[in-house]
Design a protein around this motif. Structure first.
Motif, PDB file in Angstrom:
ATOM      1  N   UNK B  66      16.577 -20.618 -31.436  1.00 40.45           N
ATOM      2  CA  UNK B  66      16.312 -21.520 -30.154  1.00 40.45           C
ATOM      3  C   UNK B  66      17.243 -21.113 -28.942  1.00 40.45           C
ATOM      4  N   UNK B  67      18.307 -20.666 -29.297  1.00 46.20           N
ATOM      5  CA  UNK B  67      19.313 -20.488 -28.034  1.00 46.20           C
ATOM      6  C   UNK B  67      18.621 -18.921 -27.456  1.00 46.20           C
ATOM      7  N   UNK B  68      18.216 -18.144 -28.072  1.00 43.91           N
ATOM      8  CA  UNK B  68      17.726 -16.908 -27.486  1.00 43.91           C
ATOM      9  C   UNK B  68      16.430 -17.392 -26.463  1.00 43.91           C
ATOM     10  N   UNK B  69      15.673 -18.163 -27.023  1.00 48.12           N
ATOM     11  CA  UNK B  69      14.550 -18.676 -26.159  1.00 48.12           C
ATOM     12  C   UNK B  69      15.063 -19.386 -24.750  1.00 48.12           C
ATOM     13  N   UNK B  70      15.912 -20.228 -25.157  1.00 46.58           N
ATOM     14  CA  UNK B  70      16.484 -21.128 -24.133  1.00 46.58           C
ATOM     15  C   UNK B  70      17.294 -20.393 -22.869  1.00 46.58           C
ATOM     16  N   UNK B  71      17.979 -19.203 -23.521  1.00 48.28           N
ATOM     17  CA  UNK B  71      18.717 -18.329 -22.434  1.00 48.28           C
ATOM     18  C   UNK B  71      17.542 -17.494 -21.524  1.00 48.28           C
ATOM     19  N   UNK B  72      16.369 -17.127 -22.447  1.00 47.75           N
ATOM     20  CA  UNK B  72      15.350 -16.205 -21.718  1.00 47.75           C
ATOM     21  C   UNK B  72      14.623 -17.438 -20.850  1.00 47.75           C
ATOM     22  N   UNK B  73      14.466 -18.506 -21.155  1.00 45.73           N
ATOM     23  CA  UNK B  73      13.826 -19.369 -20.330  1.00 45.73           C
ATOM     24  C   UNK B  73      14.575 -19.649 -19.232  1.00 45.73           C
ATOM     25  N   UNK B  74      15.787 -19.961 -19.467  1.00 48.00           N
ATOM     26  CA  UNK B  74      16.656 -20.178 -17.983  1.00 48.00           C
ATOM     27  C   UNK B  74      16.827 -19.099 -17.031  1.00 48.00           C
ATOM     28  N   UNK B  75      16.972 -18.065 -17.576  1.00 39.96           N
ATOM     29  CA  UNK B  75      16.944 -16.867 -16.578  1.00 39.96           C
ATOM     30  C   UNK B  75      15.517 -16.707 -16.082  1.00 39.96           C
ATOM     31  N   UNK B  76      14.238 -16.851 -16.704  1.00 45.21           N
ATOM     32  CA  UNK B  76      13.072 -16.694 -16.159  1.00 45.21           C
ATOM     33  C   UNK B  76      12.905 -18.068 -15.105  1.00 45.21           C
ATOM     34  N   UNK B  77      13.567 -19.265 -15.540  1.00 45.91           N
ATOM     35  CA  UNK B  77      13.319 -20.084 -14.659  1.00 45.91           C
ATOM     36  C   UNK B  77      13.921 -20.139 -13.151  1.00 45.91           C
ATOM     37  N   UNK B  78      15.135 -19.471 -13.358  1.00 50.14           N
ATOM     38  CA  UNK B  78      16.050 -19.392 -12.048  1.00 50.14           C
ATOM     39  C   UNK B  78      15.393 -18.418 -11.400  1.00 50.14           C
ATOM     40  N   UNK B 202       7.024 -14.585 -26.287  1.00 46.68           N
ATOM     41  CA  UNK B 202       7.781 -14.098 -27.411  1.00 46.68           C
ATOM     42  C   UNK B 202       6.869 -13.497 -28.446  1.00 46.68           C
ATOM     43  N   UNK B 203       5.752 -13.772 -28.641  1.00 40.58           N
ATOM     44  CA  UNK B 203       4.778 -13.078 -29.496  1.00 40.58           C
ATOM     45  C   UNK B 203       4.588 -11.769 -29.160  1.00 40.58           C
ATOM     46  N   UNK B 204       4.751 -11.224 -27.832  1.00 40.98           N
ATOM     47  CA  UNK B 204       4.402 -10.027 -27.379  1.00 40.98           C
ATOM     48  C   UNK B 204       5.469  -9.044 -27.779  1.00 40.98           C
ATOM     49  N   UNK B 205       7.017  -9.515 -27.903  1.00 33.84           N
ATOM     50  CA  UNK B 205       7.990  -8.757 -28.102  1.00 33.84           C
ATOM     51  C   UNK B 205       8.679  -9.698 -29.378  1.00 33.84           C
ATOM     52  N   UNK B 206       8.600  -9.072 -30.502  1.00 35.00           N
ATOM     53  CA  UNK B 206       9.348 -10.005 -31.476  1.00 35.00           C
ATOM     54  C   UNK B 206      10.721  -9.365 -31.737  1.00 35.00           C
ATOM     55  N   UNK B 207      11.078  -8.199 -31.397  1.00 34.95           N
ATOM     56  CA  UNK B 207      12.250  -7.810 -31.906  1.00 34.95           C
ATOM     57  C   UNK B 207      13.498  -8.626 -31.467  1.00 34.95           C
ATOM     58  N   UNK B 208      13.555  -9.347 -30.388  1.00 33.04           N
ATOM     59  CA  UNK B 208      14.671  -9.923 -29.836  1.00 33.04           C
ATOM     60  C   UNK B 208      14.833 -11.329 -30.559  1.00 33.04           C
ATOM     61  N   UNK B 209      13.742 -11.748 -31.333  1.00 35.32           N
ATOM     62  CA  UNK B 209      13.815 -12.916 -31.769  1.00 35.32           C
ATOM     63  C   UNK B 209      13.404 -14.072 -30.900  1.00 35.32           C
ATOM     64  N   UNK B 210      13.666 -15.283 -31.011  1.00 37.43           N
ATOM     65  CA  UNK B 210      13.474 -16.328 -30.116  1.00 37.43           C
ATOM     66  C   UNK B 210      12.489 -17.301 -31.224  1.00 37.43           C
ATOM     67  N   UNK B 211      12.382 -18.408 -30.433  1.00 37.88           N
ATOM     68  CA  UNK B 211      11.716 -19.558 -31.218  1.00 37.88           C
ATOM     69  C   UNK B 211      10.161 -19.261 -31.390  1.00 37.88           C
TER      70      UNK B 211
END
Lengths: 284, 259
Positions: B66-78, B202-211
């Motif tokens: 969840x944190x991995x996804x959240x951080x990715x999302x925040x960066x993308x949103x910014x 996240x389904x495209x690249x699963x190696x980093x994990x994420x929700x």
């Protein structure tokens, strides 16, 4: 007839010379000519001692779609005329935006700024330092009895308060010229009276203050103005309107003794005068 | 009969008190849960089964994903916000309007071909996920903001001009500052769009994990209770993001407070 108050006219403060405007092939304005002279009242007729600072108030009347807004924009320097020019002051400086204050019908302010900030930005735009701007802004708030609203936002003000701030903002930024678009629109009788008082107050703040009130309201315009301009169109020999509006008629209320007199609006002469103007207004 | 039934129950445009409104929400929520509990679709797990899946998910590092996804999302949103606002403000220039409009039109593109393009030009892995999300949010956010900055009444520009402001100053005062509240409002709407896209990206690249990765892994094993538990987490995080942006809007847009 009322005794006219003594005055003399000095140098021109604003001249509209042969202004014409064509937009997208349509003639909107044609040969608009008018002049506002500095009116000087030497003696206060009430106490005969104090000299009255008497600015100029022009009521600018015209029916909807006649081109009032376009002429308004030209006077404010927001629209370049196709022909002619508008000159300000004795030196006849061509008008540019920022020289003439505009109070729009919906009293536009910067909604994201506090009232004090709205006034300070106007003063700094006029060249004041921040410190001076704040002092002038606070003085203006005191004058308009809105000191307690300094830290409020425009959306927190009533319509009347908003109008006063919009006027104060323009006074702080622009020297002596103020255009007011439909200041009486949508107001009840009490508020109309207050706006009339406010216009008179601004006019008497400085000898050179020149206020042009654009309105449909003949009675209200007559109650505050010392001169009326009526816009209309010429007609051809068949009675059809010729494209392009102009100032067709002017009325000098000073000459008729209808300007600057408290309680004048209740007199027979004033009512006869407004009836005359209304009839002319409808025929133009 | 009608006089015994409150008007808010059967008439539109009624405004019941806050307490009644909260009661309505609570009752409807309970009805929703009961309907879910008593539904008869075999493939749809019941609420208690979904709840029971959480301990298992925690062992699968749910919080980390969840944190991995959240951080990715925040960066993308910014990044998407910066791009979108730039395009929107740039659209006030004659040369910028076609570009900003063009960016907005890209929202009709499918993602399939773009994935390859981004991978080739920007790289794979995290960057690919980030760029896809940024693209997805930017195209929608730009459309909304271009519309906002072109809907400003001309009188507002004239007002600034009568105060001796030059066009750059007018751009700042009327366009940038003047539409700040709407920019935050659109940020909230488009953040939902971005959060929704996250699982797909996240389904495209699963190696980093994420929700999204966790969701797809459980979906592959047909563990529907876990899938719905993850969906609940995604929903709750989305609501939390909206709440945070609401707080941000209230903190910044104090001028909206009425007396």
């Amino acid at each position: 007839m009322n005794n006219p108050i003594h005055y003399r006219e000095a140098e021109p403060l604003l001249r509209i010379q042969n202004v014409g405007l064509t937009l997208n092939g349509q003639v909107i304005l044609r040969d608009v000519n008018a002049e506002i002279l500095d009116v000087i009242r030497d003696v206060d007729e009430v106490d005969r001692v104090n000299k009255v600072k008497q600015g100029q108030v022009i009521g600018f009347l015209g029916r909807s779609g006649i081109g009032k807004t376009q002429l308004f924009r030209i006077l404010a320097g927001l629209q370049k005329p196709t022909t002619g020019q508008v000159l300000l002051g004795e030196q006849g400086i061509p008008v540019e935006r920022g020289m003439v204050g505009v109070v729009a019908q919906n009293y536009i302010l910067f909604d994201k700024r506090t009232i004090l900030s709205n006034l300070m930005i106007a003063a700094t735009q006029a060249g004041d330092t921040k410190q001076v701007a704040k002092e002038r802004a606070m003085t203006m708030l005191e004058r308009f009895k809105l000191t307690d609203k300094a830290n409020a936002y425009p959306k927190q003000l009533s319509g009347g308060q908003r109008q006063r701030i919009a006027i104060a903002q323009q006074i702080l930024c622009n020297n002596h010229y103020l255009l007011m678009d439909e200041p009486f629109s949508g107001l009840d009788l009490v508020m109309k009276g207050k706006v009339s008082e406010l216009i008179q107050e601004i006019a008497q703040m400085d000898e050179k203050n020149t206020i042009i009130v654009v309105t449909h309201d003949v009675s209200e315009a007559s109650s505050v103005a010392d001169e009326l301009w009526l816009m209309g169109r010429d007609r051809d020999s068949d009675g059809n309107e010729i494209a392009g509006s102009k100032i067709k008629m002017t009325y000098d209320l000073k000459v008729r003794g209808l300007a600057w007199q408290p309680g004048i609006t209740l007199t027979r002469e004033f009512l006869d005068f407004t009836t005359e103007v209304k009839e002319k207004f409808l025929s133009l | 009969m009608k006089k015994y039934i409150p008007e808010w129950l059967y008439l539109p445009n009624m405004k019941p008190s806050d307490q009644i409104m909260w009661a309505i929400i609570a009752v409807e929520f309970v009805i929703g849960i009961l309907l879910w509990q008593n539904q008869t679709f075999e493939l749809l797990p019941k609420p208690l089964e979904v709840m029971a899946a959480f301990p298992k998910l925690l062992k699968q590092d749910l919080i980390y994903h969840l944190m991995v996804s959240f951080m990715l999302f925040l960066e993308a949103l910014g990044i998407a916000t910066l791009f979108s606002l730039f395009f929107a403000y740039f659209s006030r220039f004659s040369v910028g309007y076609p570009i900003a409009t063009g960016v907005g039109l890209l929202r009709f593109l499918g993602m399939t071909g773009l994935t390859y393009l981004f991978q080739v030009t920007l790289g794979g892995g995290y960057i690919l996920k980030l760029s896809m999300l940024v693209f997805g949010i930017t195209v929608f956010y730009t459309v909304g903001m271009v519309s906002v900055v072109h809907d400003i009444p001309e009188e507002e520009f004239d007002h600034a001009r009568t105060l001796k402001m030059g066009e750059w100053h007018v751009l700042y005062e009327v366009v940038i500052l003047g539409t700040l509240d709407k920019a935050i409002d659109l940020l909230r709407q488009n953040s939902a769009m971005g959060w929704m896209m996250l699982t797909m990206v996240e389904g495209l690249v699963r190696s980093d994990g994420g929700i999204g990765t966790l969701l797809l892994n459980n979906d592959k094993h047909f563990d529907m209770a876990s899938v719905y538990a993850i969906q609940l987490c995604i929903l709750a995080t989305g609501i939390l993001i909206q709440f945070i942006i609401d707080l941000l809007q209230r903190a910044i847009c104090r001028w909206e407070v009425r007396l």
